[in-house]
Design a protein around this motif. Structure first.
Motif, mmCIF file in Angstrom:
data_model
loop_
_atom_site.group_PDB
_atom_site.id
_atom_site.type_symbol
_atom_site.label_atom_id
_atom_site.label_comp_id
_atom_site.label_asym_id
_atom_site.label_seq_id
_atom_site.Cartn_x
_atom_site.Cartn_y
_atom_site.Cartn_z
ATOM 1 N N UNK A 114 15.285 -41.651 -2.694
ATOM 2 C CA UNK A 114 16.050 -41.916 -1.473
ATOM 3 C C UNK A 114 17.531 -41.887 -1.819
ATOM 4 N N UNK A 115 18.296 -41.074 -1.097
ATOM 5 C CA UNK A 115 19.737 -40.928 -1.377
ATOM 6 C C UNK A 115 20.550 -41.163 -0.114
ATOM 7 N N UNK A 122 27.976 -32.824 -5.339
ATOM 8 C CA UNK A 122 27.154 -32.218 -6.389
ATOM 9 C C UNK A 122 25.847 -32.983 -6.678
ATOM 10 N N UNK A 123 25.802 -34.286 -6.384
ATOM 11 C CA UNK A 123 24.541 -35.034 -6.525
ATOM 12 C C UNK A 123 23.566 -34.570 -5.443
ATOM 13 N N UNK A 128 18.922 -31.396 -3.558
ATOM 14 C CA UNK A 128 18.419 -30.443 -2.562
ATOM 15 C C UNK A 128 18.027 -29.107 -3.160
ATOM 16 N N UNK A 129 18.709 -28.705 -4.220
ATOM 17 C CA UNK A 129 18.500 -27.334 -4.715
ATOM 18 C C UNK A 129 17.859 -27.237 -6.089
ATOM 19 N N UNK A 136 10.130 -32.717 -7.068
ATOM 20 C CA UNK A 136 10.710 -34.022 -6.690
ATOM 21 C C UNK A 136 11.361 -33.875 -5.314
ATOM 22 N N UNK A 137 10.965 -34.766 -4.435
ATOM 23 C CA UNK A 137 11.418 -34.710 -3.039
ATOM 24 C C UNK A 137 12.531 -35.753 -2.844
#
Ligand code: PLP
Length: 400
Positions: A114-115, A122-123, A128-129, A136-137
């Motif tokens: 969770x972010x 960049x995090x 995401x990429x 890892x979701x």
């Protein structure tokens, strides 16, 4: 290798005293004030037997090869652990590497992270990429979410709660202790990017397990190095971080660590002076008719100020200003171009003023970034009167 007889006592001495004296070994014996730079790839052993023994313990400061770090790295690690109130620290080559190391050390295929939507760009890119390639979701959440809201987002495979407070560019202050109680209840690891809070926010006292710093910013202090740190509060966590960083070949230049050690001696003074100056500039800007909102957590009345007052004991020199909606991007570019004392650029924490228009570069998934054109300001060591005069002359060129 601190000289115990002359090591600063965290319980007795204030922050500036500790930053002045930490990790200066043998100053009585050798006379030189600063520790030396140890450079090296090869580290020789005293015997074959010792070399074999040392290699068994290679994640824990046993010097068998340059990639394990050396005395210059360890000195900086001790100082950073002291700044953040942790027990162990690992230095990385950049702040971004310090973000990547703990995320990838703990998250495995099938896990979820969770972010906050306000996370450092960049995090977000990593989450995401890159992380999806490894199964890892990541789910982005409103940084101002409360414990109940976070609980509702929780799933059994959520392993990491990532925090950044205040958020990059948008400066939302998170309710870190409340959110960490949710992570604790589920046995998850809580990580915070504490670059803004640096010392004024004590991550481990507020329930975090891992603290990330871009030492590039205030510890470096002179816009001439890149470095990061991952600090934890137990040896078990340290071995996870160190094992991953070492396995992936992370390394930092000892010359840069030496510069960071040099930077840290003056950091408390710079930090306090620049934080005070930034508050004066922020208060001045808040009175200006061109400005809709000043996002400086330490400014009374600013968003997040109440949580900041509860959890932080100091500020920082980085904040955002949001312009009235009548201004176009071209107007704001002209305002920033017209500043004479401000460089136009990213990064911060140096001795010099910086301005960066942020509209158009912010990605958000679940929140609205800004209600108007926005500029991020970093206030340096220049005279406050000169900084305000510069802002005033350039604001004066905006259309009425
Ligand atoms: C700058 C920054 C980083 C990354 O640091 P680098 O050394 O530039 O890679 C991470 N988090 C925050 C909040 C930053 O401002």
């Amino acid at each position: 290798m601190p000289d115990d007889a002359h090591a600063p006592d965290p319980k007795k001495h204030g922050f500036a005293t500790r930053m002045s004296h930490a990790a200066r070994p043998h100053i009585r014996a050798l006379g030189f004030v600063n520790p030396p730079v140890y450079r090296g790839s090869t580290v020789t052993a005293q015997s074959c037997e010792m070399r074999r023994e040392n290699a068994k313990n290679r994640f824990n400061r046993v010097m068998t090869y340059g990639t394990q770090g050396g005395p210059t790295h360890y000195a900086l690690e001790d100082v950073v652990a002291e700044i953040e109130g942790g027990t162990h620290c690992t230095i990385t080559g950049t702040g971004l590497a310090a973000v990547a190391v703990p995320l990838l050390a703990w998250l495995k295929s099938g896990d979820r992270c969770l972010m906050p939507d306000s996370v450092y760009g960049p995090a977000r890119n990593l989450a995401e990429n890159v992380m999806p390639n490894w199964g890892i979701e990541t789910t982005f959440y409103d940084p101002c979410i409360d414990a109940e809201g976070l609980e509702a987002l929780w799933t059994p495979n959520t392993r990491v709660l990532y925090l950044e407070s205040p958020g990059s560019h948008t400066f939302e202050v998170q309710d870190v202790p409340a959110l960490n109680t949710v992570a604790k209840r589920h046995g998850a690891i809580s990580m915070i990017d504490n670059t803004w809070g640096i010392h004024s926010f004590q991550p481990f006292a507020h329930g975090c397990d891992v603290s990330i710093q871009a030492l590039t910013k205030y510890v470096g202090g002179h816009s001439d190095i890149l470095l990061g740190s991952v600090t934890v509060a137990s040896e078990a966590h340290h071995l996870i971080v160190r094992g991953h960083a070492s396995s992936m070949g992370h390394y930092a230049s000892p010359d840069d660590c030496w510069l960071a050690l040099r930077g840290v001696r003056t950091m408390p003074v710079r930090l306090k002076h620049q934080a005070d100056s930034s508050l004066k500039v922020a208060a001045w800007l808040a009175q200006r008719p061109e400005i809709l909102e000043v996002r400086h957590p330490a400014l009374p009345g600013a968003p997040g100020h109440e949580i900041w007052k509860r959890d932080f004991d100091g500020g920082c020199s980085l904040f955002g200003i949001v312009f009235q909606p009548r201004y176009s991007e071209a107007d704001i570019f002209a305002f920033v171009d017209g500043l004479k004392l401000f460089g136009i650029g990213a990064s911060w924490g140096g001795y010099e003023c910086l301005a960066l228009p942020t509209n158009g570069m912010l990605v958000r998934r679940v929140t609205e970034p800004m209600p108007g054109q926005a500029v991020r300001l970093h206030i340096g060591l220049e005279e406050v009167a000169d900084i305000i005069a510069d802002l005033e002359q350039s604001l004066g060129n905006l259309p009425a």
